[in-house]
Design an enzyme around this catalytic site. Structure first.
Site, mmCIF file in Angstrom:
data_model
loop_
_atom_site.group_PDB
_atom_site.id
_atom_site.type_symbol
_atom_site.label_atom_id
_atom_site.label_comp_id
_atom_site.label_asym_id
_atom_site.label_seq_id
_atom_site.Cartn_x
_atom_site.Cartn_y
_atom_site.Cartn_z
ATOM 1 N N GLN A 68 -4.627 0.695 -68.467
ATOM 2 C CA GLN A 68 -5.666 -0.136 -68.138
ATOM 3 C C GLN A 68 -6.598 0.341 -67.396
ATOM 4 O O GLN A 68 -6.526 1.320 -66.674
ATOM 5 C CB GLN A 68 -5.048 -1.464 -67.381
ATOM 6 C CG GLN A 68 -4.194 -2.278 -68.026
ATOM 7 C CD GLN A 68 -2.720 -2.244 -67.387
ATOM 8 O OE1 GLN A 68 -2.170 -1.028 -67.105
ATOM 9 N NE2 GLN A 68 -2.279 -3.303 -67.187
ATOM 10 N N ALA A 69 -7.949 -0.068 -67.536
ATOM 11 C CA ALA A 69 -8.994 0.829 -66.670
ATOM 12 C C ALA A 69 -8.667 1.335 -65.458
ATOM 13 O O ALA A 69 -8.807 2.380 -64.891
ATOM 14 C CB ALA A 69 -10.273 -0.143 -66.928
#
Ligand code: G3D
Ligand code: MG
Length: 202
Positions: A68-69
């Site tokens: 995830q970012a």
């Protein structure tokens, strides 16, 4: 008996890719040879996989770092001592291809990953309309972004297990082993000297 050829070399492999690419499924499929229900990875998963190269046993320590970012900011911290990068792509998700390419390019710019081999896994080949290896090679412009680095694209499906054995075999052949030492030591020294030179200019 059988001492020679059974040396255990421990090699670190970094499993990267956007969230939902299939990294965790892939890792557990490789480890347990069965489908596995995953939840988004927070932090990391790590598994030891035993592979053979010629007559030598190699223990691949595979690090699956959350994609995830907000987790991607921490990828840099895992680069040290990495022997190879495996970058997993959801071949069925054309919308996120550009995002994946940017992350891959950023990863390859890491000083600690210089000259480390790259295996791109074109995952989710079981999904209709998935990009082919050739499409992915072109979309990522791998020839250009890899330059001298050794690279390969392997089609696979973490869901069915297709292509995973080939992927593992490929990584085990790509990594430099500690016993490939003469060449490796020379390369390391050269790399370090270049790094220090670059840092000390200005
Ligand atoms: P990540 O660790 O890269 O974030 P995951 O990705 O391993 O958690 O997988 C994300 C989703 O993709 C999961 O679905 C998983 O089952 C699915 N997936 C992984 N590999 C494949 C594949 O090869 N083919 C198909 N069809 N699906 C795959 P869910 O629905 O559980 O979120
Ligand atoms: Mg995961």
């Amino acid at each position: 008996m059988g001492q020679r050829g059974s040396t255990q070399a421990e090699i670190r492999v970094l499993l990267l890719g956007l969230d939902n690419a299939g990294k965790s499924t892939l890792l557990y499929k490789l480890k347990h040879k069965s489908a596995f229900s995953t939840v988004p990875t927070v932090g990391f998963n790590v598994e030891m996989l035993d592979v053979k190269r010629q007559r030598k046993n190699i223990a691949l320590t595979v690090w699956d770092v959350g994609g995830q970012a907000e987790m991607r900011r921490h990828w840099g911290g895992y680069h040290q001592d990495t022997a190879a990068v495996v970058f997993v792509v959801d071949s069925a998700d054309r919308h996120r291809l550009d995002e994946a390419r940017k992350e891959l390019e950023k990863t390859l710019r890491s000083e600690q990953l210089r000259e480390r081999p790259l295996l791109v896994l074109a995952n989710k080949q079981d999904v209709a309309g998935a990009m082919t290896v050739t499409e992915l090679k072109d979309a990522f412009n791998l020839r250009r972004i890899c330059g001298e680095r050794e690279w390969f694209v392997q089609a696979c499906s973490a869901a069915t297990g297709g292509g995973l054995d080939e992927a593992l075999r490929r990584v085990s052949h790509m990594v430099k082993l500690p016993s490939d030492s003469a060449a490796a030591v020379k390369e390391n020294i050269k790399g370090t000297v270049n790094y220090i030179r670059a840092k000390s200019v200005r």
